[in-house]
Design an enzyme around this catalytic site. Structure first.
Site, PDB file in Angstrom:
ATOM      1  CG  HIS A 178      19.257  -0.670  18.768  1.00  0.00           C
ATOM      2  ND1 HIS A 178      19.261  -1.507  19.865  1.00  0.00           N
ATOM      3  CD2 HIS A 178      18.296   0.249  19.004  1.00  0.00           C
ATOM      4  CE1 HIS A 178      18.343  -1.106  20.734  1.00  0.00           C
ATOM      5  NE2 HIS A 178      17.740  -0.042  20.242  1.00  0.00           N
ATOM      6  CE  LYS A 220      15.326   3.286  32.972  1.00  0.00           C
ATOM      7  NZ  LYS A 220      15.284   3.261  31.498  1.00  0.00           N
ATOM      8  NE  ARG A 239      10.825  -0.355  18.210  1.00  0.00           N
ATOM      9  CZ  ARG A 239      11.253  -0.470  19.452  1.00  0.00           C
ATOM     10  NH1 ARG A 239      11.690  -1.621  19.885  1.00  0.00           N
ATOM     11  NH2 ARG A 239      11.217   0.555  20.268  1.00  0.00           N
ATOM     12  CB  SER A 246      16.430  -3.155  24.431  1.00  0.00           C
ATOM     13  OG  SER A 246      17.201  -2.654  23.380  1.00  0.00           O
TER      14      SER A 246
HETATM   15  P1  ADP Z   1      15.423   4.722  24.134  1.00  0.00           P
HETATM   16  O1  ADP Z   1      15.343   4.234  25.546  1.00  0.00           O
HETATM   17  O2  ADP Z   1      16.099   6.045  23.997  1.00  0.00           O
HETATM   18  O3  ADP Z   1      14.135   4.641  23.351  1.00  0.00           O
HETATM   19  P2  ADP Z   1      16.322   2.341  22.722  1.00  0.00           P
HETATM   20  O4  ADP Z   1      17.663   1.709  22.860  1.00  0.00           O
HETATM   21  O5  ADP Z   1      15.144   1.564  23.152  1.00  0.00           O
HETATM   22  O6  ADP Z   1      16.468   3.732  23.464  1.00  0.00           O
HETATM   23  O7  ADP Z   1      16.085   2.766  21.196  1.00  0.00           O
HETATM   24  C1  ADP Z   1      16.903   3.673  20.535  1.00  0.00           C
HETATM   25  C2  ADP Z   1      16.265   4.020  19.186  1.00  0.00           C
HETATM   26  O8  ADP Z   1      16.247   2.875  18.357  1.00  0.00           O
HETATM   27  C3  ADP Z   1      14.810   4.487  19.289  1.00  0.00           C
HETATM   28  O9  ADP Z   1      14.574   5.493  18.321  1.00  0.00           O
HETATM   29  C4  ADP Z   1      14.029   3.253  18.958  1.00  0.00           C
HETATM   30  O10 ADP Z   1      12.773   3.561  18.409  1.00  0.00           O
HETATM   31  C5  ADP Z   1      14.937   2.635  17.912  1.00  0.00           C
HETATM   32  N1  ADP Z   1      14.747   1.196  17.805  1.00  0.00           N
HETATM   33  C6  ADP Z   1      14.772   0.267  18.773  1.00  0.00           C
HETATM   34  N2  ADP Z   1      14.547  -0.973  18.295  1.00  0.00           N
HETATM   35  C7  ADP Z   1      14.353  -0.817  16.958  1.00  0.00           C
HETATM   36  C8  ADP Z   1      14.050  -1.727  15.877  1.00  0.00           C
HETATM   37  N3  ADP Z   1      13.876  -3.025  16.094  1.00  0.00           N
HETATM   38  N4  ADP Z   1      13.937  -1.189  14.639  1.00  0.00           N
HETATM   39  C9  ADP Z   1      14.087   0.136  14.443  1.00  0.00           C
HETATM   40  N5  ADP Z   1      14.351   1.040  15.397  1.00  0.00           N
HETATM   41  C10 ADP Z   1      14.491   0.570  16.639  1.00  0.00           C
END
Ligand code: ADP
Length: 147
Positions: free
Chosen positions: A19, A43, A92, A129
Site C-alpha cells: 500500500h 466487520k 497485483r 493484508s
Molecule cells: P480493498 O478491501 O478495498 O481491496 P485493500 O486494503 O486490500 O482494500 O487494498 C487497497 C488497494 O491496494 C487495492 O487496490 C489493492 O489492489 C491494492 N493493494 C493491496 N496490496 C497491494 C500490493 N502489495 N501492491 C499493490 N497494490 C496493492
C-alpha cells in the site's frame, strides 16, 4: 489551475509496504492524495479506527500532499466531499485486475469519476493484508511486510 486530488480507498487492515508503495508512486501523479480507510461496521477490524488513522499517518509522514481519513459508505461520495476527480488503486494480479476493472466501471458509471491503477512493483506482488493477518494469527512476526 485546479488541484488534482485522488482518493486511495481500501480496507488497509493492515496497511502494508505494498500500500505504501502505491501511495509513494501515486502522489507523483496528483497534488493531493487522500488515503481513505473504508470502515465496515459489520466487520471486526484489528485496530480501533483512530489508531488505524494514526498508524497510516505515521507511515506516510514523509510524503507531502498525502492525508489519511476514515469513511463509511460509498467511495464516490468521499470523492465528491473532497472534490477528488480520481480514485487510485493498485493491481497485483489477474484476479485484482478483474475486480478493479469492475469497480472502476461501476464508479465511473455512477459518478463520472475515473480510476487510475498502478501495477504493483514485482517485489510487492505477494504482499496482502489478508496473508499478513493470517500470519499474525499464528504468532508470526510480520514486521517485514509493514512500513
Ligand atoms: P480493498 O478491501 O478495498 O481491496 P485493500 O486494503 O486490500 O482494500 O487494498 C487497497 C488497494 O491496494 C487495492 O487496490 C489493492 O489492489 C491494492 N493493494 C493491496 N496490496 C497491494 C500490493 N502489495 N501492491 C499493490 N497494490 C496493492
Amino acid at each position: 489551475m485546479k488541484q488534482r486530488t485522488a482518493i486511495f480507498p481500501g480496507s488497509f487492515d493492515p496497511f502494508t509496504i505494498g500500500h505504501l508503495s502505491i501511495a509513494e508512486r501515486g502522489i507523483k501523479l496528483f497534488d493531493r492524495l487522500i488515503i481513505a480507510i473504508g470502515i465496515n461496521d459489520h466487520k471486526q477490524a484489528s485496530l480501533p479506527e483512530q489508531q488505524r488513522i494514526e498508524t497510516i499517518s505515521n507511515a506516510v509522514r514523509h510524503l507531502p500532499g498525502v492525508e489519511v481519513i476514515a469513511y463509511r459508505g460509498l467511495t464516490v461520495d468521499v470523492c465528491r466531499q473532497y472534490d477528488a476527480e480520481f480514485i487510485l488503486r493498485g493491481i497485483r494480479s489477474v484476479t485484482d485486475y478483474e475486480y478493479e476493472m469492475n469497480m472502476a466501471d461501476i464508479n465511473r458509471r455512477i459518478s463520472g469519476i475515473e480510476t487510475v491503477v498502478l501495477y504493483t512493483l514485482p517485489e510487492y506482488a505477494y504482499v496482502s493484508s489478508s496473508v499478513v493477518r493470517e500470519l499474525q494469527r499464528y504468532g508470526q512476526d510480520v514486521g517485514q511486510f509493514l512500513p
